[in-house]
Each structure stands twice: as C-alpha cells, then as structure tokens.
Design a protein around this motif. Sequence first.
Motif, PDB file in Angstrom:
ATOM      1  N   SER A 168      -6.154  -6.605 -10.753  1.00  9.82           N
ATOM      2  CA  SER A 168      -7.218  -7.540 -10.360  1.00  9.82           C
ATOM      3  C   SER A 168      -6.758  -8.542  -9.320  1.00  9.82           C
ATOM      4  N   GLY A 169      -5.480  -8.939  -9.386  1.00  6.75           N
ATOM      5  CA  GLY A 169      -4.963  -9.937  -8.465  1.00  6.75           C
ATOM      6  C   GLY A 169      -5.147 -11.346  -8.995  1.00  6.75           C
ATOM      7  N   PRO A 170      -4.342 -12.306  -8.519  1.00  5.53           N
ATOM      8  CA  PRO A 170      -4.359 -13.672  -9.064  1.00  5.53           C
ATOM      9  C   PRO A 170      -5.610 -14.474  -8.763  1.00  5.53           C
ATOM     10  N   HIS A 171      -6.522 -13.943  -7.945  1.00  6.62           N
ATOM     11  CA  HIS A 171      -7.783 -14.648  -7.707  1.00  6.62           C
ATOM     12  C   HIS A 171      -8.837 -14.265  -8.737  1.00  6.62           C
ATOM     13  N   ASN A 172      -8.515 -13.324  -9.614  1.00 11.25           N
ATOM     14  CA  ASN A 172      -9.458 -12.835 -10.620  1.00 11.25           C
ATOM     15  C   ASN A 172      -9.040 -13.226 -12.028  1.00 11.25           C
ATOM     16  N   LEU A 173     -10.039 -13.317 -12.920  1.00  6.38           N
ATOM     17  CA  LEU A 173      -9.848 -13.475 -14.366  1.00  6.38           C
ATOM     18  C   LEU A 173      -9.179 -14.787 -14.765  1.00  6.38           C
ATOM     19  N   SER A 174      -9.339 -15.818 -13.952  1.00  9.01           N
ATOM     20  CA  SER A 174      -8.743 -17.116 -14.288  1.00  9.01           C
ATOM     21  C   SER A 174      -9.460 -17.804 -15.444  1.00  9.01           C
ATOM     22  N   LYS A 218      -0.676 -14.822   3.034  1.00  6.45           N
ATOM     23  CA  LYS A 218      -1.537 -15.411   4.063  1.00  6.45           C
ATOM     24  C   LYS A 218      -2.715 -14.496   4.407  1.00  6.45           C
ATOM     25  N   THR A 219      -2.532 -13.192   4.261  1.00  3.36           N
ATOM     26  CA  THR A 219      -3.613 -12.239   4.560  1.00  3.36           C
ATOM     27  C   THR A 219      -4.158 -11.587   3.288  1.00  3.36           C
ATOM     28  N   TYR A 220      -3.822 -12.139   2.139  1.00  2.56           N
ATOM     29  CA  TYR A 220      -4.185 -11.535   0.855  1.00  2.56           C
ATOM     30  C   TYR A 220      -5.683 -11.275   0.737  1.00  2.56           C
ATOM     31  N   PHE A 221      -6.488 -12.287   0.970  1.00  2.00           N
ATOM     32  CA  PHE A 221      -7.930 -12.129   0.771  1.00  2.00           C
ATOM     33  C   PHE A 221      -8.548 -11.197   1.806  1.00  2.00           C
ATOM     34  N   LEU A 222      -8.069 -11.251   3.026  1.00  2.00           N
ATOM     35  CA  LEU A 222      -8.568 -10.341   4.051  1.00  2.00           C
ATOM     36  C   LEU A 222      -8.259  -8.893   3.686  1.00  2.00           C
ATOM     37  N   ARG A 223      -7.028  -8.643   3.254  1.00  2.00           N
ATOM     38  CA  ARG A 223      -6.643  -7.281   2.873  1.00  2.00           C
ATOM     39  C   ARG A 223      -7.403  -6.819   1.644  1.00  2.00           C
ATOM     40  N   TYR A 224      -7.470  -7.674   0.634  1.00  2.00           N
ATOM     41  CA  TYR A 224      -8.099  -7.273  -0.624  1.00  2.00           C
ATOM     42  C   TYR A 224      -9.580  -6.950  -0.411  1.00  2.00           C
ATOM     43  N   GLN A 225     -10.249  -7.767   0.397  1.00  2.00           N
ATOM     44  CA  GLN A 225     -11.663  -7.516   0.670  1.00  2.00           C
ATOM     45  C   GLN A 225     -11.850  -6.165   1.356  1.00  2.00           C
ATOM     46  N   VAL A 271      -6.412  12.512 -10.273  1.00  2.00           N
ATOM     47  CA  VAL A 271      -5.724  11.948  -9.108  1.00  2.00           C
ATOM     48  C   VAL A 271      -6.021  10.453  -9.042  1.00  2.00           C
ATOM     49  N   ARG A 272      -5.006   9.661  -8.727  1.00  2.00           N
ATOM     50  CA  ARG A 272      -5.220   8.231  -8.481  1.00  2.00           C
ATOM     51  C   ARG A 272      -5.036   7.929  -7.010  1.00  2.00           C
ATOM     52  N   LEU A 273      -6.030   7.299  -6.417  1.00  2.00           N
ATOM     53  CA  LEU A 273      -5.957   6.851  -5.032  1.00  2.00           C
ATOM     54  C   LEU A 273      -5.798   5.341  -5.002  1.00  2.00           C
ATOM     55  N   ALA A 274      -4.840   4.861  -4.229  1.00  2.00           N
ATOM     56  CA  ALA A 274      -4.694   3.429  -3.956  1.00  2.00           C
ATOM     57  C   ALA A 274      -5.115   3.230  -2.506  1.00  2.00           C
ATOM     58  N   ILE A 275      -6.263   2.624  -2.304  1.00  2.00           N
ATOM     59  CA  ILE A 275      -6.879   2.586  -0.982  1.00  2.00           C
ATOM     60  C   ILE A 275      -6.348   1.406  -0.163  1.00  2.00           C
ATOM     61  N   GLY A 276      -6.074   1.681   1.107  1.00  2.00           N
ATOM     62  CA  GLY A 276      -5.535   0.668   2.012  1.00  2.00           C
ATOM     63  C   GLY A 276      -6.595   0.078   2.925  1.00  2.00           C
ATOM     64  N   ILE A 277      -6.140  -0.425   4.080  1.00  2.00           N
ATOM     65  CA  ILE A 277      -7.041  -1.158   4.984  1.00  2.00           C
ATOM     66  C   ILE A 277      -7.404  -0.360   6.226  1.00  2.00           C
ATOM     67  N   GLU A 278      -7.082   0.952   6.258  1.00  2.00           N
ATOM     68  CA  GLU A 278      -7.346   1.747   7.446  1.00  2.00           C
ATOM     69  C   GLU A 278      -8.851   1.875   7.706  1.00  2.00           C
ATOM     70  N   ASN A 279      -9.186   2.463   8.826  1.00  2.00           N
ATOM     71  CA  ASN A 279     -10.590   2.753   9.119  1.00  2.00           C
ATOM     72  C   ASN A 279     -11.107   3.749   8.084  1.00  2.00           C
ATOM     73  N   ILE A 280     -12.246   3.435   7.483  1.00  2.00           N
ATOM     74  CA  ILE A 280     -12.771   4.255   6.399  1.00  2.00           C
ATOM     75  C   ILE A 280     -13.069   5.682   6.852  1.00  2.00           C
ATOM     76  N   GLU A 281     -13.415   5.864   8.109  1.00  2.00           N
ATOM     77  CA  GLU A 281     -13.712   7.211   8.598  1.00  2.00           C
ATOM     78  C   GLU A 281     -12.474   8.104   8.548  1.00  2.00           C
ATOM     79  N   ASP A 282     -11.302   7.539   8.822  1.00  2.00           N
ATOM     80  CA  ASP A 282     -10.069   8.323   8.749  1.00  2.00           C
ATOM     81  C   ASP A 282      -9.736   8.696   7.307  1.00  2.00           C
ATOM     82  N   ILE A 283      -9.954   7.766   6.397  1.00  4.02           N
ATOM     83  CA  ILE A 283      -9.697   8.047   4.978  1.00  4.02           C
ATOM     84  C   ILE A 283     -10.618   9.151   4.490  1.00  4.02           C
ATOM     85  N   LEU A 284     -11.902   9.025   4.780  1.00  2.00           N
ATOM     86  CA  LEU A 284     -12.879  10.007   4.299  1.00  2.00           C
ATOM     87  C   LEU A 284     -12.668  11.373   4.951  1.00  2.00           C
TER      88      LEU A 284
END
Length: 380
Positions: A180-186, A246-253, A360-373
């Motif tokens: 969840s990350g430290p911004h969740n479930l406080s 510093k980029t946590y929220f941008l990446r997580y979103q 299968v478990r996927l851990a999704i990154g920040i790439e362009n979604i079209e490349d992932i799909l």
Amino acid sequence: MKPESLVTHPPKVKVEENNPPLVSPIYQSVKFTVESTEALKNRDNFFYSRLSNPTVRQLELLIAQLQGREDAIAVSTGIAAISCTLLSLLKAGDHVIMFLESYGPTRYLVTNLLARFGVTSTLLSFDDTAGLLKELKKQKTRLLMFECPTNPMTRIPDIDFITATARTHGALTVLDNTFSGPHNLSKVDVDLYVHSLTKFASGHGDVLGGVIVGNHKLLGPIRHECTELGPTLDAHAAYLILRGMKTYFLRYQRQCENALAVAQFLEKHPGVEKVFYPGLASHPEHARAKALLKDFGAIVTFDVKGAGKNCDTFLNKLKFLHLAASLGSTDSLAAPVKLFFASDYDEAHLKRVGITERTVRLAIGIENIEDILADLTGAL
C-alpha cells in the motif's frame, strides 16, 4: 599542521543556517565527535552511525510523518524490519497468528526460525474470522501479523475487525504495509507498520531498505534491539531512498493508473482465466479496498488459461516486461507465483490461497501503457 596530518584533518567548511543546501547532505561518517565527555551523556547527540545517523534519521522522520505515527526505525532491508520487530517483541512460549496470504520470508521466520526458540504460531486464511476468534480465545496470543493487500493475490483483509479483535484479546498487531505504501492505511488501529523501502519508496530497484513505524513507547525497546542486532541502514542507502521519495507520489500514481489499465485489459482477454486486482469491480474485496485505500496499487495477479505449461510459455515470450522478483520500481516485472512466492505451500495451502501453476504476478512500472499492453498481447 604538518602535511601528513593535514590530509587527515582537512579544513572545515561551515554552512551557515541562512545558507542551507537545497538537497540535504549525506552524512557518510561512522563516527561523530563531541567537545567534552559531558556531551557524551546527551542522547540527542549523534555518536556512532550504527546507533543513529542524521541522514538515516531524516528518512525515519519522513516515513513516520507520512504514515501518521510518532516515529520510525530504518533498517537495511524489509525482512530486517520484520525480523527486528518479531525478535524484539517475542520470547519463548509466545504465540503468533499470521495469515497464509503473506510474504514467504515472513512465514519462514515465524514457522521455522522462531519456532526453534520456542515461539508457536498458527497460520489462518485472511478471511477466516471464525478461526481467528477461536485461536484468540483458545490461547494467549502475543502478536498478530498481516498484510494489505496480501502478497501475491492482492486480497484485502478486514482490518477493523482484525485490529479490534486482537486488541480485545491483548494481542499486538503488525501490518506489513509495503504494497500500500506509507501514504495509505494511516487511520487503521494497528500497533506497528513495517515496510520494505526497497520497493515503492526507493522506486528504482537499486537500493535495499526497510522501516518499522509506530509510537515512541513501543518503538523504544525495538530500537535498542535493532542497534544490538546490527541491521543498520547505511547513510548512502538512506540518501538514495530519500531521493526516491521525492518522486514517490508521481511514480505511485502512474503505476496505479497503468496497473488498472493492465487489469482491465487482462480481464477481457480470452487467454486469461481470472484477474486479481483490487481496482476491479470483480475483485472480492473491491468495496473494502475503495473504503480503505487511496489507490489500488501496482500489483496485478492473474491466471493464464489452459495447462500449467502455458504460464512458462507466456513468461518466456515477454520481451518488454522483465522476468524478475520484487516490485515497486520504475520497470514492469513479471514472475511465476508458485515458483517465486509459494514454493513452501503444499497442495491444500495452494488451494486455500488460490494459487495455481498458471498464476502470474505483474509488478507494473511507469512505462508507456501501450508498450506494456503490446508485450502482454504478444505473449498471450
């Protein structure tokens, strides 16, 4: 001063308070000096980096504030955070309850290593409320440990029920909040959080770290045990995690947006049997996830349709997603669940958790979604 001494005692550069650096420095020093023996008695002073370090301390305060708690203890890895917590709080004769749906090294630590020192444990399914009540009534339980979402099937426990029931029976609750990350479930009523900072906090797959978060009273003895056991987080590693934050929220979103798109794509694909992602209406705890979490995370788990060998065929055909363990980094990753995360389960446990040879478990990154799909489409 002679040259031989000068190179060991170079000139000091003092930074005035009204002229601070924009980026905090790395305090890459094991030892800190004091002006007198009297200053050694001041516990607020830094003395030795195994005990405390300014860079590490900055990271601890940041995570504590994000998680909405008083303090935090940063250590070298996520499993070090779990180990220090359990070793500090448990003794021979204590009983632990944990869920089958949990991180493999945590299961090993409780059911194997701690068992050798007289700690007993019970493994329940995360939704076995009757079993939880029965165990808490049957024997005195020191601690209950769980995850949200669970690894790797992204199930969402009823945290309010778990914490209230545990507190009624005098048991401490420890939540592995890595997914969840430290911004969740406080707002939930857990006693302690643990995180692997290796994952979303660092965000780039290049540094290890972990953290324990809670109030001063409970963390005090744990901090003492941590300094004695020695899983200290290095100052440079702390700096790298701070930089990643510093980029946590941008990446997580971005990761959550990509993960939802991947889950929706997989749910409609004829080569996929079932998808597990809290952001889908089909997820059994979708409503609970909406109520508890600000976002649905970056982990998408699914079953490839057909025979077990189809999982290997799918994974081997991936070109863009990396076949690797871990999660939370900028790169999208894929892993076979049974092999990577459930090798210690027997068939009965696998069935209860819902893991098959095709999962299968996927851990999704920040790439362009079209490349992932596109990669998923080609492999499927």
